[in-house]
Design an enzyme around this catalytic site. Structure first.
Site, short mmCIF file in Angstrom:
data_model
loop_
_atom_site.label_atom_id
_atom_site.label_comp_id
_atom_site.label_asym_id
_atom_site.label_seq_id
_atom_site.Cartn_x
_atom_site.Cartn_y
_atom_site.Cartn_z
N GLU A 1 52.50 33.32 43.49
CA GLU A 1 52.13 34.23 42.31
C GLU A 1 53.39 34.92 41.77
OE1 GLU A 1 48.67 37.35 41.44
OE2 GLU A 1 50.47 38.17 42.81
N GLU B 1 43.62 44.89 47.26
CA GLU B 1 45.37 44.55 47.05
C GLU B 1 46.03 45.86 46.38
OE1 GLU B 1 48.11 41.32 44.25
OE2 GLU B 1 45.97 41.47 43.71
#
Length: 248
Positions: free
Chosen positions: A234, A140
């Site tokens: 998120e 990520e």
């Protein structure tokens, strides 16, 4: 298919109550950062977490490896010199939890250090252990972490290429990528290399509609090009409403 990130949503509740809250809010699936204080938690802690997921009737679709002291600025152990054994021990524990809960996506944050041969070796170890459980590793890019070296999709792809494992893919967090100035329109050209997608609006990192990103437009392009996975919600709640899902 949206899943709720339990590390960002329902934080007014104790962690073990959040899976049920997600279910009550209409989510069938959840994801979470490493939910324990230590890389190797006690068995009773693991069992309590697993029971909370199972009892709520939700599916765990994303789980982070232990990333160090996140509030203090740590962002993963994969590249952290001297913590290789801790990283690998946590990999074993994390994959075991994922296997029991049917989770197939594991997020291995890179850490705030340069990519070295040891970093790549750590990632390969994680990928190989995950593969035995039918799971994938995702890498990520992050924003708001000055020392973190992976900020764009291409920088993640460069590391992924070096790892050279078929089950290592990009975690495309549209908020982080946009905040770092990456071109979200190009993501649709790399759908086969994307293992998971997360969303939050920018600026602010709130729910869709609280910022300036065309999140649903970008998601539509990803879907049109073949992305079939979950999309993690998120974000930092602003309105505390999930009405945004009606517009997706």
């Amino acid at each position: 298919m949206f899943d709720a990130n339990l590390s960002m949503l329902f934080t007014e509740l104790p962690l073990l109550e959040r899976p049920q809250a997600a279910r009550a809010a209409g989510f069938d699936a959840v994801e979470i950062w490493w939910p324990f204080a230590d890389a190797v938690p006690e068995t009773r802690e693991i069992e309590a977490f697993e029971s909370a997921i199972e009892d709520a009737g939700v599916r765990l679709v994303g789980l982070n490896f232990f990333a160090g002291d996140m509030p203090a600025g740590d962002r993963g152990l994969a590249s952290w010199p001297g913590r290789e054994t801790e990283f690998r021990t946590n990999v074993e524990v994390t994959v075991a939890i994922a296997a029991r809960l049917g989770c197939r996506t594991l997020n291995a944050l890179h850490g705030n250090f340069e990519t070295t041969a040891q970093t790549i070796s750590n990632y390969r170890f994680a990928a190989d252990v995950a593969a035995e459980a039918g799971a994938q590793i995702v890498v990520e890019p992050l924003s708001g972490a000055p020392k973190y070296p992976i900020k764009t999709a291409q920088q993640a792809f460069d590391v992924i290429d070096e790892i050279d494992r078929g089950n290592v893919k990009l975690l495309a967090d549209l908020y982080h990528l946009a905040t770092n100035g990456d071109d979200l329109d190009t993501l649709a050209d790399h759908v086969d290399r994307i293992g998971h997608v997360q969303i939050a609006d920018a600026p602010g990192r709130g729910e869709p509609g609280t910022g300036e990103l065309d999140l649903f437009g970008h998601l539509a392009k990803l879907r049109a090009n073949g992305y079939t996975g979950f999309v993690g919600a998120e974000y930092k709640p602003v309105t505390h409403s999930f009405a945004w899902r009606d517009n997706a």
